[in-house]
Write an enzyme that holds these catalytic residues in place. Structure first.
Site, mmCIF file in Angstrom:
data_model
loop_
_atom_site.group_PDB
_atom_site.id
_atom_site.type_symbol
_atom_site.label_atom_id
_atom_site.label_comp_id
_atom_site.label_asym_id
_atom_site.label_seq_id
_atom_site.Cartn_x
_atom_site.Cartn_y
_atom_site.Cartn_z
ATOM 1 N N TYR A 145 0.846 -1.193 0.000
ATOM 2 C CA TYR A 145 0.000 0.000 0.000
ATOM 3 C C TYR A 145 0.879 1.240 0.000
ATOM 4 C CZ TYR A 145 -3.474 3.415 1.604
ATOM 5 O OH TYR A 145 -4.285 4.506 1.714
ATOM 6 N N ASP A 240 9.443 3.050 -0.338
ATOM 7 C CA ASP A 240 8.395 3.698 0.438
ATOM 8 C C ASP A 240 8.637 3.358 1.909
ATOM 9 O OD1 ASP A 240 6.170 4.650 1.701
ATOM 10 O OD2 ASP A 240 4.716 3.709 0.362
ATOM 11 N N LYS A 268 5.003 9.424 9.125
ATOM 12 C CA LYS A 268 4.713 8.877 10.455
ATOM 13 C C LYS A 268 5.669 9.360 11.538
ATOM 14 C CE LYS A 268 2.283 4.832 8.616
ATOM 15 N NZ LYS A 268 0.911 5.214 8.960
#
Length: 430
Positions: A145, A240, A268
């Site tokens: 994702y 990523d 994050k």
């Protein structure tokens, strides 16, 4: 059973104003059933719901809170920044220092641009990769994702997998026509796509440690093979690291596995719980970004002083001597108690960890890719999830998510998890 009357009332109310009653799909408990909990506050390693129930939290805002909830030092720094203003729409000192710290930790990043989410970081990095190479196609992996930008919603993991959606309505076929899909941990599938599309692939994008089809680590040689293949075919390698950056180690997955990408996305942890993202990489590639180059990217809140200060407070704490070995030990301790509880009750389990990130599958055989992950027993996981929740442990409400540990998790919290796992494994055995 814990009393959650107020959460149920709030969810009924939320359904009248928010699609599915939530602002992000996995939160709706669609994969595990029941009513989502509404939380009032976070305290260190704990979340407290609106009915006053306390839970050891191993979601940690999906990995962002490596210091734990409401860390006193970080809160003081954010409060200081807040008193000076929430957003300037102009440069500030802290964005420079945060960028410098990121560059020092990840030498592959020579220039970077702050943005406001992982989705935005990936979308922008892909645009730069296409501009730099003059090519249009990208290769991603099943079950990985990379945010909800149109071109990435092809065989994606995370909430897409949780809800059983094959892709997403509203994404025109032409938008994803240049998105090619390979199998995670299968370099031959990447090689085949590169061979079949000569001089057309701009970049291969990968979660170096998959965290959105459950936790799946790269097999030996997988990431290095991607480095070799992209170099051979003139494509860029894009890691990523929105989830893994400053989570699996001080230099992210690229530092942990010793593989250097051309581009990296992060998020994050670098925002300490506030909205943030960043993309960066080799100087010659990033110099194509406006205002140095023609690739346009902008954001009103990019580099805002609150997120920058929260990120700085977090990364400064992670500089402490021995902090990473300590986090790794705490994380392995969680996987150990899960494994021991499963073995005691005769429940199949596969557990793994990297840095302060972990995962498990309640399955007999190791899971190496999305083909394996999608066959997991979802009903068994749902029963385990609710049993753990009832015992005071909050896990991600989906079998396709990773778990996380913070600096606030200690022996007391481990005891809670061990006791809860013993009960929950017994519940799913019967």
């Amino acid at each position: 059973m814990r009393e959650t009357k107020t959460s149920r009332e709030l969810f009924a109310r939320a359904l009248q104003s928010l699609p599915g009653g939530v602002n992000s799909p996995v939160r709706a408990f669609g994969s595990v059933g029941g009513t989502p909990l509404f939380f009032e506050r976070g305290e260190g390693a704990y979340l407290v719901d609106v009915d006053g129930n306390r839970y050891v939290d191993h979601v940690l805002s999906w990995g962002a809170l490596i210091l734990g909830h409401a860390d006193a030092g970080a809160m003081d720094e954010i409060a200081e920044a807040l008193r000076r203003g929430t957003s300037f729409g102009a440069p500030c000192r802290d964005e420079i220092e945060l960028a410098e710290r990121i560059r020092t930790a990840m030498p592959s990043i020579e220039l970077l641009r702050m943005v406001n989410s992982g989705t935005e970081a990936v979308m922008s990095a892909l645009r730069v990769a296409r501009a730099h190479t003059g090519r249009s196609k990208i290769i991603k992996f099943q079950g990985c994702y990379h945010g909800h930008a149109d071109l990435m919603l092809v065989r994606a993991g995370s909430g897409v997998a949780t809800l059983g959606l094959p892709d997403s309505p509203g994404v025109p076929p032409a938008t994803v026509a240049d998105t090619l899909v390979a199998r995670y941990n299968d370099p031959e599938s990447v090689s085949s796509l590169l061979e079949a599309n000569p001089d057309q692939v701009a970049t291969v994008i990968v979660e170096p440690v998959a965290g959105n089809m459950g936790f799946i680590a790269p097999e030996d040689g997988f990431l290095s093979s991607l480095r070799d293949l992209t170099t051979q075919h003139g494509a860029l390698l894009l890691f990523d690291e929105v989830m893994t950056g400053f989570r699996v180690g001080p230099g992210g997955a690229q530092g942990l596995y010793g593989v250097t990408p051309d581009l990296t996305t992060i998020g994050k942890v670098i925002g300490g719980g506030l909205p943030v993202g960043a993309f960066g990489g080799r100087r010659d590639i990033m110099e194509r970004v406006a205002p140095l180059g023609p690739v346009y990217q902008a954001g009103t809140l990019s580099g805002n002083p609150l997120a920058m200060r929260a990120g700085l407070a977090t990364l400064r704490r992670l500089d402490a001597t021995g902090i990473w070995s300590d986090l790794e030990n705490r994380t392995r301790a969680v996987t150990t108690v899960l494994s021991e509880a499963a073995q005691h009750e005769g429940v199949p389990i596969q557990v793994a960890s990297a840095g302060a990130m972990f995962g498990f599958f309640l399955e007999e055989e190791p899971i190496l890719d999305w083909d394996g992950a999608k066959r997991v027993d979802r009903e068994r996981f749902a029963r385990f999830f609710h049993a753990m929740l009832d015992q005071g442990v909050y896990l991600a409400p989906s079998p396709f998510e990773a778990g996380f540990v913070s600096m606030a998790h200690g022996p007391q919290e481990l005891d809670v998890v061990a006791a809860a796992a013993a009960v929950a494994m017994g519940a799913i055995r019967t």
